[in-house]
Design an enzyme around this catalytic site. Structure first.
Site, PDB file in Angstrom:
ATOM      1  N   LYS A  70       0.861  -1.195   0.000  1.00  0.00           N
ATOM      2  CA  LYS A  70       0.000   0.000   0.000  1.00  0.00           C
ATOM      3  C   LYS A  70       0.882   1.224   0.000  1.00  0.00           C
ATOM      4  O   LYS A  70       1.821   1.316   0.812  1.00  0.00           O
ATOM      5  CB  LYS A  70      -0.856   0.008   1.280  1.00  0.00           C
ATOM      6  CG  LYS A  70      -1.802   1.175   1.362  1.00  0.00           C
ATOM      7  CD  LYS A  70      -3.116   0.880   0.661  1.00  0.00           C
ATOM      8  CE  LYS A  70      -3.995   2.092   0.456  1.00  0.00           C
ATOM      9  NZ  LYS A  70      -3.638   2.927  -0.710  1.00  0.00           N
ATOM     10  N   LYS A  94       4.441   2.505   8.494  1.00  0.00           N
ATOM     11  CA  LYS A  94       3.300   3.411   8.719  1.00  0.00           C
ATOM     12  C   LYS A  94       2.019   2.567   8.840  1.00  0.00           C
ATOM     13  O   LYS A  94       1.209   2.786   9.734  1.00  0.00           O
ATOM     14  CB  LYS A  94       3.198   4.382   7.539  1.00  0.00           C
ATOM     15  CG  LYS A  94       2.270   5.526   7.773  1.00  0.00           C
ATOM     16  CD  LYS A  94       2.267   6.472   6.581  1.00  0.00           C
ATOM     17  CE  LYS A  94       3.376   7.479   6.610  1.00  0.00           C
ATOM     18  NZ  LYS A  94       3.160   8.591   5.673  1.00  0.00           N
ATOM     19  N   LYS A 106       5.317   2.056  -2.802  1.00  0.00           N
ATOM     20  CA  LYS A 106       5.344   3.466  -3.209  1.00  0.00           C
ATOM     21  C   LYS A 106       5.647   3.530  -4.690  1.00  0.00           C
ATOM     22  O   LYS A 106       6.343   2.660  -5.224  1.00  0.00           O
ATOM     23  CB  LYS A 106       6.425   4.241  -2.439  1.00  0.00           C
ATOM     24  CG  LYS A 106       6.174   5.732  -2.404  1.00  0.00           C
ATOM     25  CD  LYS A 106       5.145   6.101  -1.346  1.00  0.00           C
ATOM     26  CE  LYS A 106       4.834   7.572  -1.338  1.00  0.00           C
ATOM     27  NZ  LYS A 106       3.979   7.932  -0.197  1.00  0.00           N
ATOM     28  N   THR A 190      -5.057  13.125   5.952  1.00  0.00           N
ATOM     29  CA  THR A 190      -3.682  13.204   6.465  1.00  0.00           C
ATOM     30  C   THR A 190      -3.564  14.407   7.400  1.00  0.00           C
ATOM     31  O   THR A 190      -3.020  14.298   8.512  1.00  0.00           O
ATOM     32  CB  THR A 190      -2.657  13.290   5.314  1.00  0.00           C
ATOM     33  OG1 THR A 190      -2.915  12.220   4.409  1.00  0.00           O
ATOM     34  CG2 THR A 190      -1.235  13.162   5.837  1.00  0.00           C
ATOM     35  N   ASN A 221      -1.873  19.484  -0.025  1.00  0.00           N
ATOM     36  CA  ASN A 221      -2.926  18.693   0.621  1.00  0.00           C
ATOM     37  C   ASN A 221      -2.682  18.569   2.128  1.00  0.00           C
ATOM     38  O   ASN A 221      -3.540  18.916   2.942  1.00  0.00           O
ATOM     39  CB  ASN A 221      -2.996  17.304  -0.037  1.00  0.00           C
ATOM     40  CG  ASN A 221      -3.955  16.385   0.702  1.00  0.00           C
ATOM     41  OD1 ASN A 221      -3.597  15.794   1.716  1.00  0.00           O
ATOM     42  ND2 ASN A 221      -5.180  16.283   0.242  1.00  0.00           N
ATOM     43  N   SER A 355      -7.497   5.731   3.630  1.00  0.00           N
ATOM     44  CA  SER A 355      -7.402   4.907   2.413  1.00  0.00           C
ATOM     45  C   SER A 355      -7.842   3.477   2.732  1.00  0.00           C
ATOM     46  O   SER A 355      -8.541   2.836   1.930  1.00  0.00           O
ATOM     47  CB  SER A 355      -5.962   4.868   1.905  1.00  0.00           C
ATOM     48  OG  SER A 355      -5.703   5.949   1.048  1.00  0.00           O
TER      49      SER A 355
HETATM   50  P1  NAD Z   1       1.371  18.601  -2.319  1.00  0.00           P
HETATM   51  O1  NAD Z   1       2.022  18.477  -3.637  1.00  0.00           O
HETATM   52  O2  NAD Z   1      -0.111  18.724  -2.243  1.00  0.00           O
HETATM   53  O3  NAD Z   1       1.999  19.868  -1.521  1.00  0.00           O
HETATM   54  C1  NAD Z   1       3.360  20.015  -1.280  1.00  0.00           C
HETATM   55  C2  NAD Z   1       3.573  21.376  -0.630  1.00  0.00           C
HETATM   56  O4  NAD Z   1       4.920  21.481  -0.182  1.00  0.00           O
HETATM   57  C3  NAD Z   1       3.326  22.564  -1.563  1.00  0.00           C
HETATM   58  O5  NAD Z   1       2.759  23.613  -0.814  1.00  0.00           O
HETATM   59  C4  NAD Z   1       4.733  22.954  -1.999  1.00  0.00           C
HETATM   60  O6  NAD Z   1       4.851  24.320  -2.361  1.00  0.00           O
HETATM   61  C5  NAD Z   1       5.504  22.662  -0.730  1.00  0.00           C
HETATM   62  N1  NAD Z   1       6.928  22.377  -0.937  1.00  0.00           N
HETATM   63  C6  NAD Z   1       7.480  21.409  -1.704  1.00  0.00           C
HETATM   64  N2  NAD Z   1       8.825  21.463  -1.612  1.00  0.00           N
HETATM   65  C7  NAD Z   1       9.098  22.481  -0.762  1.00  0.00           C
HETATM   66  C8  NAD Z   1      10.295  23.051  -0.266  1.00  0.00           C
HETATM   67  N3  NAD Z   1      11.479  22.563  -0.629  1.00  0.00           N
HETATM   68  N4  NAD Z   1      10.210  24.114   0.583  1.00  0.00           N
HETATM   69  C9  NAD Z   1       9.005  24.611   0.963  1.00  0.00           C
HETATM   70  N5  NAD Z   1       7.842  24.109   0.527  1.00  0.00           N
HETATM   71  C10 NAD Z   1       7.898  23.067  -0.330  1.00  0.00           C
HETATM   72  O7  NAD Z   1       1.896  17.345  -1.478  1.00  0.00           O
HETATM   73  P2  NAD Z   1       1.198  16.650  -0.228  1.00  0.00           P
HETATM   74  O8  NAD Z   1       0.318  15.552  -0.707  1.00  0.00           O
HETATM   75  O9  NAD Z   1       0.690  17.700   0.678  1.00  0.00           O
HETATM   76  O10 NAD Z   1       2.477  15.936   0.428  1.00  0.00           O
HETATM   77  C11 NAD Z   1       3.374  16.641   1.252  1.00  0.00           C
HETATM   78  C12 NAD Z   1       4.199  15.640   2.040  1.00  0.00           C
HETATM   79  O11 NAD Z   1       3.326  14.817   2.814  1.00  0.00           O
HETATM   80  C13 NAD Z   1       5.045  14.671   1.213  1.00  0.00           C
HETATM   81  O12 NAD Z   1       6.208  14.337   1.951  1.00  0.00           O
HETATM   82  C14 NAD Z   1       4.144  13.435   1.100  1.00  0.00           C
HETATM   83  O13 NAD Z   1       4.884  12.251   0.845  1.00  0.00           O
HETATM   84  C15 NAD Z   1       3.547  13.448   2.487  1.00  0.00           C
HETATM   85  N6  NAD Z   1       2.295  12.716   2.644  1.00  0.00           N
HETATM   86  C16 NAD Z   1       1.224  12.967   1.833  1.00  0.00           C
HETATM   87  C17 NAD Z   1       0.031  12.271   2.054  1.00  0.00           C
HETATM   88  C18 NAD Z   1      -1.218  12.562   1.285  1.00  0.00           C
HETATM   89  O14 NAD Z   1      -2.262  11.958   1.610  1.00  0.00           O
HETATM   90  N7  NAD Z   1      -1.218  13.456   0.307  1.00  0.00           N
HETATM   91  C19 NAD Z   1      -0.043  11.306   3.064  1.00  0.00           C
HETATM   92  C20 NAD Z   1       1.067  11.102   3.880  1.00  0.00           C
HETATM   93  C21 NAD Z   1       2.225  11.820   3.665  1.00  0.00           C
END
Ligand code: NAD
Length: 421
Positions: A70, A94, A106, A190, A221, A355
């Site tokens: 997953k 996780k 992944k 999340t 997100n 999920s």
């Molecule tokens: P996303 O693409 O929706 O948003 C990413 C955000 O981070 C954006 O605001 C972007 O501008 C910012 N960002 C990226 N690189 C950056 C940097 N170097 N400096 C400052 N800001 C930066 O992504 P997301 O889904 O919100 O995921 C964010 C993190 O959370 C990732 O590590 C992802 O693996 C993790 N995550 C996501 C989910 C999910 O359900 N979407 C679940 C668990 C973990």
């Protein structure tokens, strides 16, 4: 430089620390230190101008002792194979730390999706599924959204998979649109989970979230829903940084207003800008990390809290919404500085938990209300937090090592009863 740190080595170090603390038989670490399988694919896409571009993608399947693999699929120009390996390893733990009946996987495609048209993005997403479809399935490996992917992309992926299979199988992917078997509460899950995790951690260190100051990195997100969840609990989000800039307001940023401002910018210019939000002032990245607050939530990407950053952050609790935001050197410094780190493999697990709920609803074809989903999420997060906290106290380790220990005990036991070790 942050980019030079290999996150797979970080993940292996974290795993080793927990295996050593549990005094596990060496075979457990030997099996878990790498994925069982990783495939690399070359995805040809016909671009709008008629040319062909070939994109590289990966799917890593880390371990399936506890159930189907997953884990999300990310689109990023910086994606690389070892990052996907690390993210799949973290997913195994996780899922296990929340007691979900899954292993870890992944996927990623090396691409900057903002440079593609909607049609190119759809062809790329379908092309990826064409190449990995023999490996995935509701009872084999279940992808979901991650950075730069969303419900629309998940909808295309399930549609492509079902065409290839010749029958409906909505449980093959989670994070789908509601009209296509998605779950209520998934998009916010999340961030809501980070909210519950931070709330429980604050109780332990005696911080009242009402009026507590929060500094947040990333407003996608995870970041935006974390901000909403913490604001609902009474916290003030005083500084936010993302790829478009850094904003600050000592009295608290209007999060709902910021979400509307960001959406308007995205609709008008294609860029989800938060910079220049009325009522806030711009600050430098250095000032951002030094901002005095009770809670810091890195919700952007890996390797953001480096040793240098760990020395200057001015908070009591760190709630890791992103995967792998803290380097091992930074972890040591934060420990010495008495800052409580709520680790990613637990703190950001709200998404995979819902999920799982989505998958269960798909399998039984019976759908729950948003209240039911959120209540179940809260219960899972609070129970797991307490297990990790107890493990931390019992063994005198960090919350990160304790979370790995809770998770590895589950995975190790599944591998033992299967006869793998
Ligand atoms: P996303 O693409 O929706 O948003 C990413 C955000 O981070 C954006 O605001 C972007 O501008 C910012 N960002 C990226 N690189 C950056 C940097 N170097 N400096 C400052 N800001 C930066 O992504 P997301 O889904 O919100 O995921 C964010 C993190 O959370 C990732 O590590 C992802 O693996 C993790 N995550 C996501 C989910 C999910 O359900 N979407 C679940 C668990 C973990």
């Amino acid at each position: 430089m942050a980019e030079e740190l290999n996150v797979f080595e970080t993940a292996q170090k974290q795993l080793k620390a927990a295996c050593d603390a549990l005094k596990l038989e060496p075979g457990i670490y030997e099996i878990l230190k790498q994925p069982q399988r990783i495939v690399e694919v070359a995805i040809p896409v016909k671009m709008d101008d008629g040319s062909i571009q070939v994109f590289t993608g990966w799917r890593s399947q880390h371990n399936n002792a506890c159930g189907p693999y997953k884990g999300g699929i990310r689109y990023s120009p910086k994606a690389y194979a070892d990052e996907v390996r690390a993210l799949s390893l973290w997913m195994t733990f996780k899922c296990a730390v929340l007691g979900l009946p899954y292993g870890g996987g992944k996927g990623a495609i090396k691409v900057d999706p903002s440079k593609l048209s909607a049609g190119e993005l759809e062809r790329l997403s379908r092309g990826f599924i064409d190449l990995i479809h023999p490996l995935i399935g509701a009872d084999k490996d279940v992808p979901a959204p991650d950075m730069n992917t969303n419900a629309v992309i998940m909808g295309w992926m399930v549609d492509e998979f079902e065409k290839l299979q010749g029958h409906p199988e909505p449980g093959v992917v989670t994070g789908k649109p509601l009209a296509y078997g998605g779950s209520l509460g998934r998009t916010a899950a999340t961030g809501n989970g980070v909210g519950f995790a931070v709330r429980e951690a604050c109780k332990k260190v005696g911080i009242d979230l009402k009026g507590a100051r929060v500094v947040l990195q990333g407003f996608g997100n995870v970041g935006s829903y974390t901000a909403l969840a913490l604001a609902r609990l009474g916290a003030k989000i005083i500084a936010i940084s993302d790829l478009t800039g850094t904003i600050y307001n000592k009295d608290g940023i209007d999060i709902e207003g910021l979400i509307k401002y960001q959406a308007k910018n995205k609709a008008e210019t294609g860029v989800p800008k938060i910079a220049d939000f009325p009522g806030t002032q711009a600050i430098s990245i250095d000032e951002f990390w030094r901002t005095e607050c009770e809670v810091l939530c890195p919700c952007a990407t890996e390797n953001q809290i480096t040793a240098e950053v760990a020395q200057v952050v001015n908070c009591k609790v760190i709630g890791e919404g992103a995967n792998g935001p803290t380097t091992p050197e930074a972890d040591e410094i934060l420990l010495q500085r008495g800052i409580l780190v709520v680790p990613d493999i637990f703190c950001s697990a709200g998404g995979v938990t819902v999920s799982y709920f989505e998958w269960v609803q798909n399998l039984q074809n019976y759908y729950w209300t948003e209240e039911e989903v959120n209540a179940k999420l809260e219960r899972n997060m609070v129970e797991s937090f307490n297990k990790i906290y107890d493990m931390q106290v019992k063994h005198g380790v960090t919350m990160r090592t304790a979370a790995f220990m809770v998770a590895i005990e589950r995975v190790a036991q599944a591998m033992r009863v299967r006869g793998w070790v």
